[in-house]
Design an enzyme around this catalytic site. Structure first.
Site, PDB file in Angstrom:
ATOM      1  CB  THR A  90      48.128  43.492  34.175  1.00  0.00           C
ATOM      2  OG1 THR A  90      48.053  42.864  35.463  1.00  0.00           O
ATOM      3  CG2 THR A  90      49.505  43.211  33.579  1.00  0.00           C
ATOM      4  CE  LYS A 130      50.447  40.282  37.020  1.00  0.00           C
ATOM      5  NZ  LYS A 130      49.096  40.855  36.908  1.00  0.00           N
ATOM      6  CE  LYS A 176      46.082  42.653  29.616  1.00  0.00           C
ATOM      7  NZ  LYS A 176      46.339  43.325  30.926  1.00  0.00           N
TER       8      LYS A 176
END
Length: 305
Positions: free
Chosen positions: A115, A190, A258
Site C-alpha cells: 500500500t 485502496k 501510514k
C-alpha cells in the site's frame, strides 16, 4: 510472527517461475500460497531468517528457495511480486543497483502489493517501461487472515495485457483480482477502501461505547443490528472483539496511519474534502500516544473509555 498458511482449492493454471520480495505478515503467506499452487518461488526478505523459515516450512513442495538480493530473486522470473512497508522501501527493492528491475528480463512483470502512493506507482511504471518491463500496482485488502487463507481482495492498476498474465497466478492468494484502470488506479482504489474503514470503525466505536454506558448487552445488540442496515464486515468481525477489549491482532494502527497519510496527501493534490478521515487520523494518533501503535485499528474505542 504467525506463519500460518491455510491451504485452499487452487485454480488450475500453468506453473510459473516467480519471485516474492517482502515476507512480512502479508507477504509470507502470499508467497506460500504461490508455492502451494504449483509455482516455483524465489523469495527475498531484508531479514533473511524469514526467508529461511518459509523455505523450511514448505521444503516438502520443492518449489521455494531464497536469494540474497531482490536482483538475484528476480533473475529468470516471469512475475516478481512485492509487498514491503512504504514508498521508500519499495524504491529500494525495485530501483537500487541490487533491486529487482536490474535482475528482470525484458517482458517480465513486476506486481506491487505494497500500500503505497499513486505517485510511486506511476514512477515505477515508467522505470519498468524504460527497461522493457511491465508494472502493476496491486494493493490488497483482507488483512492477515485474508493472506493466510489465500482470500485477499486485490485492486490493480496497469496494462490490461500484463494484468491478464498475472491474474491466474495471483488467484493463488486472492478471492478477487480486479483491474481498476491505468497505473496508480489500484493505489487510489485502496485509498477509497481505507477512507471507508476509518469512518466505519469510528462509528462502530462510538456505538459500542454508547451502548455499554447505557447498560446494554452489547454482544446481543451487535447480533441484532448485524441483521439489519448497520451490518458490515467491521461490525461482524471487530464488534465482538471490541466489546471484549481485545486488540492484539489484525491491522495495526501504525499501518493505518501510514495509509491515511497517503490518502490525505492525495486529497491535497486532487482537491477532495475529507473532514471525517482527517479527524479519525488524529484519533489514531491519540491511540499511538496511548501505546497502541501495534493494536488493531478497532482500538479506536479505547479513546472513549
Amino acid at each position: 510472527m504467525n506463519t500460518t498458511i491455510n491451504a485452499k482449492t487452487y485454480e488450475s493454471t500453468a506453473p510459473r517461475q516467480v519471485a516474492f520480495l517482502g515476507l512480512g505478515v502479508m507477504g509470507y503467506p502470499m508467497a506460500g500460497h504461490l508455492a502451494m499452487a504449483g509455482h516455483t518461488v524465489t523469495v527475498y526478505n531484508r531479514t533473511a531468517t524469514k526467508s529461511e523459515a518459509l523455505c523450511a516450512q514448505l521444503a516438502s513442495t520443492g518449489r521455494v528457495k531464497s536469494a540474497e538480493t531482490p536482483k538475484l530473486a528476480a533473475a529468470g522470473a516471469d512475475i516478481v511480486f512485492c509487498c514491503v512497508g512504504n514508498d521508500d522501501d519499495l524504491r529500494q527493492v525495485v530501483l537500487a543497483d541490487t533491486g529487482a528491475l536490474a535482475g528482470m528480463e525484458p517482458g517480465a512483470i513486476f506486481v506491487d502489493h505494497t500500500t503505497a502512493s499513486a505517485n510511486v506507482a506511476r514512477e515505477l511504471d515508467e522505470a519498468a517501461r524504460a527497461r522493457g518491463l511491465q508494472f502493476i500496482d496491486a494493493p490488497v485488502s483482507g488483512g492477515q487472515a485474508g493472506a493466510q487463507n489465500g482470500l485477499l481482495t486485490v485492486m490493480c492498476g496497469g496494462d490490461p495485457s500484463a494484468f491478464d498474465v498475472v491474474k491466474p497466478v495471483a488467484m493463488a492468494f486472492s478471492r478477487a483480482f480486479t483491474l481498476m484502470g491505468p497505473s496508480g488506479a489500484g493505489q487510489l482504489t485502496k485509498m477509497v477502501n481505507q477512507i471507508c474503514i476509518a469512518g466505519l470503525v469510528q462509528g462502530l466505536s462510538e456505538a459500542i461505547a454508547f451502548g455499554q454506558r447505557a447498560g446494554l448487552d452489547m454482544a446481543q445488540v451487535l447480533g441484532v443490528i448485524g441483521k439489519g442496515a448497520a451490518q458490515s464486515w467491521q461490525l461482524d468481525n471487530r464488534g465482538p472483539t471490541m466489546v471484549q477489549d481485545q486488540f492484539d491482532f489484525g491491522f495495526a494502527v501504525d499501518w493505518m496511519r501510514k495509509d491515511l497519510g497517503l490518502v490525505l496527501d492525495e486529497a491535497k493534490r486532487n482537491g477532495a474534502r475529507l473532514p471525517v478521515t482527517a479527524l479519525v487520523d488524529q484519533f489514531y494518533a491519540d491511540v499511538q500516544q496511548m501505546g497502541g501503535g501495534r493494536w488493531d485499528t478497532s482500538s479506536l474505542i479505547k479513546r472513549l473509555k
